[in-house]
Write a protein that holds these residues in place. Structure first.
Motif, PDB file in Angstrom:
ATOM      1  N   SER A 135      84.647 -33.593   4.645  1.00 22.41           N
ATOM      2  CA  SER A 135      83.858 -32.520   4.028  1.00 22.41           C
ATOM      3  C   SER A 135      82.366 -32.820   4.070  1.00 22.41           C
ATOM      4  CB  SER A 135      84.306 -32.310   2.577  1.00 22.41           C
ATOM      5  OG  SER A 135      83.891 -33.382   1.740  1.00 22.41           O
ATOM      6  N   MET A 136      82.002 -34.095   4.194  1.00 27.61           N
ATOM      7  CA  MET A 136      80.587 -34.479   4.267  1.00 27.61           C
ATOM      8  C   MET A 136      80.110 -34.637   5.706  1.00 27.61           C
ATOM      9  SD  MET A 136      80.004 -37.124   1.079  1.00 27.61           S
ATOM     10  CE  MET A 136      81.143 -38.350   1.690  1.00 27.61           C
ATOM     11  N   LYS A 234      87.257 -46.743  -4.008  1.00 25.92           N
ATOM     12  CA  LYS A 234      86.073 -46.136  -3.411  1.00 25.92           C
ATOM     13  C   LYS A 234      86.299 -45.985  -1.907  1.00 25.92           C
ATOM     14  CE  LYS A 234      82.868 -47.880  -6.913  1.00 25.92           C
ATOM     15  NZ  LYS A 234      81.630 -48.656  -7.190  1.00 25.92           N
ATOM     16  N   ILE A 235      85.414 -45.234  -1.258  1.00 25.57           N
ATOM     17  CA  ILE A 235      85.582 -44.964   0.179  1.00 25.57           C
ATOM     18  C   ILE A 235      84.310 -45.321   0.942  1.00 25.57           C
ATOM     19  CG2 ILE A 235      87.294 -43.142  -0.129  1.00 25.57           C
ATOM     20  CD1 ILE A 235      85.055 -41.084   0.181  1.00 25.57           C
ATOM     21  N   ILE A 236      84.501 -45.642   2.217  1.00 25.46           N
ATOM     22  CA  ILE A 236      83.378 -45.834   3.146  1.00 25.46           C
ATOM     23  C   ILE A 236      83.499 -44.771   4.232  1.00 25.46           C
ATOM     24  CG2 ILE A 236      82.160 -47.410   4.689  1.00 25.46           C
ATOM     25  CD1 ILE A 236      83.629 -49.724   3.286  1.00 25.46           C
ATOM     26  N   CYS A 237      82.531 -43.873   4.266  1.00 27.16           N
ATOM     27  CA  CYS A 237      82.515 -42.841   5.302  1.00 27.16           C
ATOM     28  C   CYS A 237      81.488 -43.221   6.368  1.00 27.16           C
ATOM     29  CB  CYS A 237      82.120 -41.485   4.716  1.00 27.16           C
ATOM     30  SG  CYS A 237      83.154 -40.924   3.349  1.00 27.16           S
ATOM     31  N   GLU A 238      81.714 -42.765   7.583  1.00 23.34           N
ATOM     32  CA  GLU A 238      80.741 -42.979   8.657  1.00 23.34           C
ATOM     33  C   GLU A 238      80.531 -41.675   9.407  1.00 23.34           C
ATOM     34  OE1 GLU A 238      82.108 -45.759  11.577  1.00 23.34           O
ATOM     35  OE2 GLU A 238      83.646 -44.401  12.370  1.00 23.34           O
ATOM     36  N   ALA A 239      79.343 -41.543  10.007  1.00 19.73           N
ATOM     37  CA  ALA A 239      79.020 -40.379  10.840  1.00 19.73           C
ATOM     38  C   ALA A 239      77.989 -40.819  11.865  1.00 19.73           C
ATOM     39  CB  ALA A 239      78.486 -39.231   9.988  1.00 19.73           C
ATOM     40  N   ARG A 240      77.979 -40.144  12.990  1.00 18.63           N
ATOM     41  CA  ARG A 240      76.966 -40.420  13.999  1.00 18.63           C
ATOM     42  C   ARG A 240      75.622 -39.912  13.509  1.00 18.63           C
ATOM     43  NH1 ARG A 240      78.546 -44.353  17.403  1.00 18.63           N
ATOM     44  NH2 ARG A 240      80.713 -44.028  18.021  1.00 18.63           N
ATOM     45  N   SER A 241      74.565 -40.698  13.733  1.00 17.83           N
ATOM     46  CA  SER A 241      73.234 -40.258  13.320  1.00 17.83           C
ATOM     47  C   SER A 241      72.829 -39.060  14.156  1.00 17.83           C
ATOM     48  CB  SER A 241      72.216 -41.387  13.484  1.00 17.83           C
ATOM     49  OG  SER A 241      72.165 -41.810  14.831  1.00 17.83           O
ATOM     50  N   ARG A 242      72.080 -38.142  13.559  1.00 20.37           N
ATOM     51  CA  ARG A 242      71.667 -36.915  14.242  1.00 20.37           C
ATOM     52  C   ARG A 242      70.488 -37.184  15.150  1.00 20.37           C
ATOM     53  NH1 ARG A 242      72.631 -35.219   9.004  1.00 20.37           N
ATOM     54  NH2 ARG A 242      70.414 -35.242   8.525  1.00 20.37           N
TER      55      ARG A 242
END
Length: 242
Positions: A135-136, A234-242
């Protein structure tokens, strides 16, 4: 006699001259302003030509206006280049201070190695944590190198909390897969004796332990443990930098 003695009355009358053809004067072409007559052989001075109304580009005023316009265009171009150079320099300074792509991560995300990471304060079960990351705009973290493992370890060391990572064998026991459906390969950081699919203390987890967490342990790099997927962590989320 009539043929030999002409009448003296007409002797002094002048004879009419031979009729000449009457010529209509040819009207010369009227030259326009500033254009010399086609029959004139003299040169018209340039000052006189300008005074007779040639276009403004050929006059001193026209030349001055043209030069002024070019100066304005040149000044605008130099200003635009200066602004672009300032923006680029500012971006380079930001990268030097914050690290590559740091400014491209959203608020509450941290930059490392071309990715953005979010370490939550709230707790979730594994499935809810996975959905929260999506969702993030990201996913539960997929650890692909020792450097990435060490970076996450240092973050977990600060709070000493357990964090879900994107690894599970819930589809088939012993077949661990990441959230992007790729198989777990050679790079693993299981703690000694893990994964053990334990049911927990007194075997309260009848479904076993099918999801993976990061848990800081001193004097080792091996921080992966399997855990019951309904546990709140707790959670660790990752995403590619824009």
């Amino acid at each position: 006699m009539l043929g030999t003695n002409p009448d003296p009355t007409y002797q002094n009358v002048p004879r009419p001259a031979k009729s000449a053809k009457w010529r209509i004067p040819q009207e010369r072409m009227k030259p326009g302003p500033g254009v010399p007559h086609r029959h004139d052989n003299h040169h018209v001075p340039s000052g006189e030509v300008e005074a007779q109304g040639l276009g403004p580009c050929c006059t001193r005023t026209g030349v001055l206006l043209l030069l002024l316009s070019l100066c304005v265009v040149l000044l605008c171009g130099v200003t635009a280049l200066a602004v672009l150079y300032g923006m680029k320099t500012s971006e380079e300074r930001s990268n030097a201070v914050l690290g590559p792509s740091a400014e491209r991560c959203s608020l509450d995300w941290e930059s490392y190695g071309g990715k953005c990471y979010h370490f939550s304060h709230d707790t979730f079960d594994w499935t809810a944590g996975r959905d929260k990351c999506v969702s993030m705009g990201g996913q539960l973290v997929i650890i692909e190198s020792r450097e990435e493992q060490m970076y996450i370890t240092e973050k977990c060391k600060v709070t000493l909390d357990d964090f879900w990572i994107g690894l599970t064998d819930s589809e088939r026991e012993g077949h661990w897969k990441w959230v992007d459906n790729s198989d777990l390969k050679n790079i693993t950081f299981w703690h000694r004796g893990q994964p053990n699919n334990s049911g927990g203390i007194n075997n309260i987890y009848v479904d076993g332990e099918d999801c993976a967490i990061m848990r800081y342990v001193e004097k080792t790099e091996l921080h992966w443990f399997d855990q019951y997927c309904a546990q709140l962590n707790k959670i660790i989320c990752e995403a590619r930098s824009r």
